[in-house]
Design a protein around this motif. Sequence first.
Motif, PDB file in Angstrom:
ATOM      1  N   GLN A 129       0.821  -1.205   0.000  1.00 38.92           N
ATOM      2  CA  GLN A 129       0.000   0.000   0.000  1.00 38.92           C
ATOM      3  C   GLN A 129       0.863   1.265   0.000  1.00 38.92           C
ATOM      4  OE1 GLN A 129      -3.525  -2.299   2.427  1.00 38.92           O
ATOM      5  NE2 GLN A 129      -2.978  -0.263   3.113  1.00 38.92           N
ATOM      6  N   VAL A 130       1.355   1.607  -1.181  1.00 41.22           N
ATOM      7  CA  VAL A 130       2.128   2.828  -1.385  1.00 41.22           C
ATOM      8  C   VAL A 130       1.727   3.427  -2.732  1.00 41.22           C
ATOM      9  CG1 VAL A 130       4.159   2.315   0.027  1.00 41.22           C
ATOM     10  CG2 VAL A 130       4.008   1.375  -2.271  1.00 41.22           C
ATOM     11  N   PRO A 131       1.815   4.756  -2.875  1.00 37.93           N
ATOM     12  CA  PRO A 131       1.410   5.416  -4.125  1.00 37.93           C
ATOM     13  C   PRO A 131       2.482   5.342  -5.203  1.00 37.93           C
ATOM     14  CG  PRO A 131       2.108   7.054  -2.548  1.00 37.93           C
ATOM     15  CD  PRO A 131       2.169   5.734  -1.825  1.00 37.93           C
ATOM     16  N   PHE A 132       3.050   4.162  -5.395  1.00 37.45           N
ATOM     17  CA  PHE A 132       4.173   3.989  -6.319  1.00 37.45           C
ATOM     18  C   PHE A 132       3.736   4.180  -7.771  1.00 37.45           C
ATOM     19  CE2 PHE A 132       7.703   0.869  -7.766  1.00 37.45           C
ATOM     20  CZ  PHE A 132       8.581   1.931  -7.950  1.00 37.45           C
ATOM     21  N   ALA A 133       2.689   3.479  -8.178  1.00 31.63           N
ATOM     22  CA  ALA A 133       2.231   3.562  -9.567  1.00 31.63           C
ATOM     23  C   ALA A 133       1.781   4.974  -9.918  1.00 31.63           C
ATOM     24  CB  ALA A 133       1.096   2.564  -9.813  1.00 31.63           C
ATOM     25  N   SER A 134       0.972   5.588  -9.056  1.00 33.87           N
ATOM     26  CA  SER A 134       0.427   6.906  -9.385  1.00 33.87           C
ATOM     27  C   SER A 134       1.521   7.968  -9.460  1.00 33.87           C
ATOM     28  CB  SER A 134      -0.635   7.312  -8.357  1.00 33.87           C
ATOM     29  OG  SER A 134      -0.051   7.568  -7.092  1.00 33.87           O
ATOM     30  N   THR A 135       2.469   7.949  -8.511  1.00 25.53           N
ATOM     31  CA  THR A 135       3.532   8.952  -8.521  1.00 25.53           C
ATOM     32  C   THR A 135       4.433   8.799  -9.732  1.00 25.53           C
ATOM     33  OG1 THR A 135       3.545   9.270  -6.118  1.00 25.53           O
ATOM     34  CG2 THR A 135       5.585   9.743  -7.279  1.00 25.53           C
ATOM     35  N   VAL A 178       3.628   7.305 -12.720  1.00 25.27           N
ATOM     36  CA  VAL A 178       2.900   7.532 -13.975  1.00 25.27           C
ATOM     37  C   VAL A 178       2.509   8.993 -14.131  1.00 25.27           C
ATOM     38  CG1 VAL A 178       0.740   7.060 -15.188  1.00 25.27           C
ATOM     39  CG2 VAL A 178       2.042   5.178 -14.194  1.00 25.27           C
ATOM     40  N   TYR A 179       1.784   9.519 -13.123  1.00 27.14           N
ATOM     41  CA  TYR A 179       1.234  10.871 -13.239  1.00 27.14           C
ATOM     42  C   TYR A 179       2.227  11.949 -12.821  1.00 27.14           C
ATOM     43  CZ  TYR A 179      -3.027   8.100 -13.469  1.00 27.14           C
ATOM     44  OH  TYR A 179      -3.965   7.168 -13.817  1.00 27.14           O
ATOM     45  N   GLY A 180       3.281  11.538 -12.159  1.00 28.78           N
ATOM     46  CA  GLY A 180       4.305  12.479 -11.749  1.00 28.78           C
ATOM     47  C   GLY A 180       5.561  12.355 -12.568  1.00 28.78           C
ATOM     48  N   LEU A 181       6.382  11.365 -12.248  1.00 31.33           N
ATOM     49  CA  LEU A 181       7.713  11.280 -12.833  1.00 31.33           C
ATOM     50  C   LEU A 181       7.694  11.131 -14.354  1.00 31.33           C
ATOM     51  CD1 LEU A 181      10.777   9.737 -11.268  1.00 31.33           C
ATOM     52  CD2 LEU A 181      10.292   9.132 -13.617  1.00 31.33           C
ATOM     53  N   LEU A 182       6.985  10.142 -14.878  1.00 31.67           N
ATOM     54  CA  LEU A 182       6.997   9.921 -16.329  1.00 31.67           C
ATOM     55  C   LEU A 182       6.270  11.034 -17.081  1.00 31.67           C
ATOM     56  CD1 LEU A 182       6.469   6.048 -16.637  1.00 31.67           C
ATOM     57  CD2 LEU A 182       8.582   7.363 -16.922  1.00 31.67           C
ATOM     58  N   ALA A 183       5.179  11.547 -16.506  1.00 33.90           N
ATOM     59  CA  ALA A 183       4.435  12.618 -17.172  1.00 33.90           C
ATOM     60  C   ALA A 183       5.269  13.895 -17.256  1.00 33.90           C
ATOM     61  CB  ALA A 183       3.132  12.889 -16.434  1.00 33.90           C
ATOM     62  N   ARG A 230      -2.559   3.030 -18.377  1.00 31.06           N
ATOM     63  CA  ARG A 230      -3.166   1.722 -18.658  1.00 31.06           C
ATOM     64  C   ARG A 230      -2.108   0.625 -18.689  1.00 31.06           C
ATOM     65  NH1 ARG A 230      -7.191   4.326 -23.179  1.00 31.06           N
ATOM     66  NH2 ARG A 230      -9.107   4.244 -21.928  1.00 31.06           N
ATOM     67  N   THR A 231      -0.977   0.922 -19.283  1.00 34.03           N
ATOM     68  CA  THR A 231       0.097  -0.061 -19.363  1.00 34.03           C
ATOM     69  C   THR A 231       0.665  -0.371 -17.987  1.00 34.03           C
ATOM     70  OG1 THR A 231       0.667   0.764 -21.576  1.00 34.03           O
ATOM     71  CG2 THR A 231       2.310  -0.579 -20.440  1.00 34.03           C
ATOM     72  N   ALA A 232       0.928   0.672 -17.211  1.00 38.74           N
ATOM     73  CA  ALA A 232       1.520   0.484 -15.887  1.00 38.74           C
ATOM     74  C   ALA A 232       0.593  -0.288 -14.965  1.00 38.74           C
ATOM     75  CB  ALA A 232       1.872   1.840 -15.277  1.00 38.74           C
TER      76      ALA A 232
END
Length: 384
Positions: free
Chosen positions: A74-80, A82-87, A236-238
């Motif tokens: 339970q950590v915001p790894f995917a969201s940070t 995808v929507y942060g670093l890669l974006a 979607r991919t992540a």
Amino acid sequence: MDFTPTEEQAAARDLAARIFGDLATPERLAAAGTGSDPELWKALCAAGLVGAVEELGLLGLVLLLEEQGRTTAQVPFASTCVYGLLAVAAHGSPEQRERLLPGIGDGSVVVCGAVSGQGGVRARAVRGEREEGESQQAFTCGELSGTVPVVPWLRDATHVLVADEQRGLWLAPITDAVGVEAVELTAPWAAGRLTLEGAPAERLGSAGVDVGAEAQQPPSRTPTPSPYADVLATARTAFAGLQAGVGAGSLARAVAHVNAREQFGRPLATRQAVQLRAADAHMDIEAIRVTAYEAAWRRDAGLPYATHALTAAWWASEAGQRVVHTGQHLHGGAGADLDHPVHRHFLWGRQLDAYLGGGGEVLQELGELIVSEEEEKEREVGEG
């Protein structure tokens, strides 16, 4: 296509597996309730895994998210990422990348995403220009108003990436003008209801972009996806990769259970029906994994990947829910225990199914995209 991880990707994956395995234990997950585990998040950032995603690419992120999914950490790894670093790395201006990426990498900046079109967010933009060196620079700031009913990991976030009604992307810090109301989902994703009332935001990529630079780009028969389309396909991919890990973790628990559990003097694993059910789940996981790998590899290679991302999302939605149902069913009565670790995989699998849009919706969008691409090809042939 070569999905073999690089040495760096494999090392990062192995490190992530150790950290998740050590810290995302059933006992710690139960203690976290519906929130996140701050100590685990701190450990991941201290190990450099969040910041490394910029170099590892989307395929590297998919590998890391598989490891998270195996433990349902339970950590915001995917969201940070995808929507942060890669974006920001792909679409932010040089100034935004310099200002934001270090904080995202060390975990002090946590980003969530409200880009799925759930709500109508209106943006009032203010555009300015200034001279910097020999080029003219354009800057856009603005205010956002509107509501998004559900945003995963919003309660952990310091910033939220928001898509407005015109599919423009805005990065808004969590301030007093941003309302965050807790919302409980099927999975414990620290979600919230986002309410924006004139919230200050900056247009992603607006700062530091040369005015007229787009017109100077050489013509290409392969159109570059918009930032919105790219971020959505990346997500979607992540999250398909995350679903592959959730399914793999569920099946691993089920296999261990049926090998240990005996019925009439024989392990349940010796029953043909059990073997076939587990084999079907394994093939479903492989389908999710390979389609996510292909979409991620194509993005990293600079190739069109919108249809491939939708294909991965469809498999993650349709096959993912089959796998987590199998994992729970093969546990028999124990699988009905809400406190059993396998039930957590069931909740995550069902939540990811809904988050990706549901198999039917994704399939419809995929069909419409394929038709539009074929029509575009026919138009180009006619014009040629």
